[in-house]
Design a protein around this motif. Structure first.
Motif, PDB file in Angstrom:
ATOM      1  N   CYS A  73     -30.895  31.944  -8.043  1.00 45.01           N
ATOM      2  CA  CYS A  73     -30.934  31.719  -9.205  1.00 45.01           C
ATOM      3  C   CYS A  73     -30.765  30.842  -9.398  1.00 45.01           C
ATOM      4  O   CYS A  73     -30.068  29.628  -8.865  1.00 45.01           O
ATOM      5  N   ASP A 252     -44.005  37.778 -14.963  1.00 46.40           N
ATOM      6  CA  ASP A 252     -43.189  38.609 -15.608  1.00 46.40           C
ATOM      7  C   ASP A 252     -43.826  39.694 -16.164  1.00 46.40           C
ATOM      8  O   ASP A 252     -42.884  40.755 -16.152  1.00 46.40           O
ATOM      9  N   ALA A 255     -43.977  41.746 -13.637  1.00 47.24           N
ATOM     10  CA  ALA A 255     -42.040  42.728 -12.734  1.00 47.24           C
ATOM     11  C   ALA A 255     -41.601  44.091 -13.936  1.00 47.24           C
ATOM     12  O   ALA A 255     -40.989  45.146 -13.018  1.00 47.24           O
ATOM     13  N   GLY A 260     -39.127  46.227 -13.545  1.00 47.81           N
ATOM     14  CA  GLY A 260     -38.608  46.047 -14.263  1.00 47.81           C
ATOM     15  C   GLY A 260     -38.020  43.902 -13.053  1.00 47.81           C
ATOM     16  O   GLY A 260     -38.300  44.729 -11.961  1.00 47.81           O
ATOM     17  N   MET A 261     -37.326  43.224 -13.552  1.00 43.98           N
ATOM     18  CA  MET A 261     -36.855  41.778 -13.093  1.00 43.98           C
ATOM     19  C   MET A 261     -35.509  42.124 -11.578  1.00 43.98           C
ATOM     20  O   MET A 261     -36.555  41.067 -10.835  1.00 43.98           O
ATOM     21  N   GLY A 262     -35.434  43.150 -11.984  1.00 46.38           N
ATOM     22  CA  GLY A 262     -34.511  43.431 -10.305  1.00 46.38           C
ATOM     23  C   GLY A 262     -35.553  43.875  -8.967  1.00 46.38           C
ATOM     24  O   GLY A 262     -34.383  43.519  -8.529  1.00 46.38           O
ATOM     25  N   PRO A 281     -34.870  36.238  -5.602  1.00 43.68           N
ATOM     26  CA  PRO A 281     -34.925  37.056  -6.654  1.00 43.68           C
ATOM     27  C   PRO A 281     -36.148  36.324  -7.789  1.00 43.68           C
ATOM     28  O   PRO A 281     -35.900  34.925  -7.860  1.00 43.68           O
ATOM     29  N   HIS A 283     -35.068  37.367 -11.087  1.00 46.10           N
ATOM     30  CA  HIS A 283     -34.550  37.640 -11.960  1.00 46.10           C
ATOM     31  C   HIS A 283     -33.900  36.508 -12.859  1.00 46.10           C
ATOM     32  O   HIS A 283     -32.973  37.209 -14.098  1.00 46.10           O
ATOM     33  N   VAL A 295     -25.561  43.051 -10.819  1.00 50.37           N
ATOM     34  CA  VAL A 295     -27.142  43.292 -10.879  1.00 50.37           C
ATOM     35  C   VAL A 295     -27.272  43.849  -9.273  1.00 50.37           C
ATOM     36  O   VAL A 295     -27.376  43.966  -8.881  1.00 50.37           O
ATOM     37  N   ALA A 299     -34.754  42.686  -5.162  1.00 49.43           N
ATOM     38  CA  ALA A 299     -35.282  41.724  -5.710  1.00 49.43           C
ATOM     39  C   ALA A 299     -34.943  40.445  -4.271  1.00 49.43           C
ATOM     40  O   ALA A 299     -35.685  39.840  -3.720  1.00 49.43           O
ATOM     41  N   ASP A 337     -29.213  48.892 -13.968  1.00 47.44           N
ATOM     42  CA  ASP A 337     -30.972  48.489 -14.630  1.00 47.44           C
ATOM     43  C   ASP A 337     -31.830  50.035 -14.743  1.00 47.44           C
ATOM     44  O   ASP A 337     -33.075  49.940 -14.786  1.00 47.44           O
TER      45      ASP A 337
END
Length: 358
Positions: A73, A252, A255, A260-262, A281, A283, A295, A299, A337
């Motif tokens: 990231c 997004d 997602a 979720g973004m995870g 990923p 996120h 986290v 992803a 999450d």
């Protein structure tokens, strides 16, 4: 087969989720009979603070010798402005002609989502986002920026070649998915009622490319309506092709459909394989969680699955996918999450055990 994989952990939680991705990569290699050597590059915001660049000037020359790239990231606004930190990602995408951004939107059993219409039966489609030009071309200027009559221009660049190639990729993907039992349809995400040059041009090329794929159904949705239909009737979609900006936004939302973004993995694809493709990923770097190892790494693990699938290691990719599905469906390990208390390592270890047990 032997693969050389470049790993750029990046910023924030990047190192933590890269550990889990690398762990699964090596386990899959051992189990499925190939080898994968990984090399880490500590590029990102700290590199910028030390050297004035997010990565070295010759970074692309270094990376082009690898079979694929894993990017953890990028970004930490407390250190470097976001429009500066993003330059690394854009430079790799454009320099390696990774013009197709591939985003699977899939909800696994055992994963909850805030969207009532989203179920494992209704959420299973793919967004293909144009990844090199369009609204993110970087063309524009400031004029009298601090004056009362100051203004800015941001110019979207839509070339015929750029539109054609990503649309061909989307239609080819729809053909592959149709053979696997999907409906075989490409939805054109557009806004040609208001963007009377760029999106009218985009629509025209979509129709031209579609004519070369008569077995694939066509569909059209204005981007604002698209967000509504993704929530109201997600099962309608198969493959969606979108411009750089619109694709960025709707993925997004996608997602959140998938939990979720995870859970959101992505690939920056150079379909011709002239250069390495990059998998990541979606996120972000989540600086406030750095070092806490909380986290969700799914992803990142899914990004490894996509990487191996692209490299042709289909059995390994399917094995990782099955392991992820098994762990999520059982629900014994749940990260924050997901409403649980397990950390990054625990989820990664659970997937690893499921992969080895399969």
């Amino acid at each position: 087969m032997h693969y050389e994989i470049a790993i750029i952990p990046g910023d924030g939680v990047g190192a933590e989720i890269s550990d889990e991705a690398e762990k699964i990569l090596k386990a899959a290699a051992d189990k499925y009979g190939f080898t994968a050597a990984s090399k880490r590059f500590d590029w990102g915001c700290d590199h910028y603070l030390a050297h004035g660049r997010m990565m070295p000037e010759h970074a692309l020359d270094i990376l082009k010798g690898f079979d694929a790239i894993f990017l953890g990231c990028v970004g930490d606004a407390n250190k470097v402005p976001d429009h500066v930190s993003l330059t690394m990602l854009l430079e790799i995408r454009k320099g390696f002609k990774q013009y197709a951004n591939l985003r699977p939107i899939r909800l696994y059993p055992g994963v909850s989502t805030p969207v009532r219409t989203a179920t494992p039966e209704t959420v299973d489609f793919v967004v293909v986002r144009e990844n090199n030009e369009g609204e993110y071309s970087g063309a524009g200027a400031f004029f009298k920026i601090d004056e009362p009559d100051g203004f800015a221009l941001q110019t979207g660049i839509f070339s015929r070649g750029g539109c054609e190639r990503v649309m061909r990729y989307a239609f080819d993907l729809a053909e592959q998915r149709k053979q696997a039992g999907y409906k075989g349809m490409v939805t054109n995400c557009t806004k040609s009622n208001a963007l009377n040059y760029s999106m009218v041009f985009w629509d025209k090329i979509y129709q031209e490319v579609a004519a070369g794929h008569p077995d694939i159904a066509t569909d059209k949705a204005l981007v604002d309506a698209m967000t509504m239909w993704m929530v109201k009737k997600p099962e309608w979609f198969d493959v969606v092709v979108a411009s750089n900006l619109f694709g960025d936004i709707i993925t997004d939302l996608g997602a959140m459909l998938q939990g979720g973004m995870g859970f959101a993995a992505g690939g920056n694809i150079n379909p011709e394989r002239e250069f390495p493709s990059m998998f990541e990923p979606i996120h972000g770097s989540a600086p406030k969680y750095t070092g806490k190892r909380v986290v969700n790494p799914i992803a990142s693990i899914e990004s490894v699955r996509m990487m191996l699938d692209f490299l042709g290691e289909k059995d390994a990719a399917e094995g990782i996918g099955a392991a992820v599905r098994s762990v999520l469906a059982q629900g014994a390990v749940r990260t924050r999450d997901m409403g649980g208390s397990h950390g990054t390592d625990a989820m990664g270890d659970a997937v690893l055990q499921a992969l080895l047990a399969d």
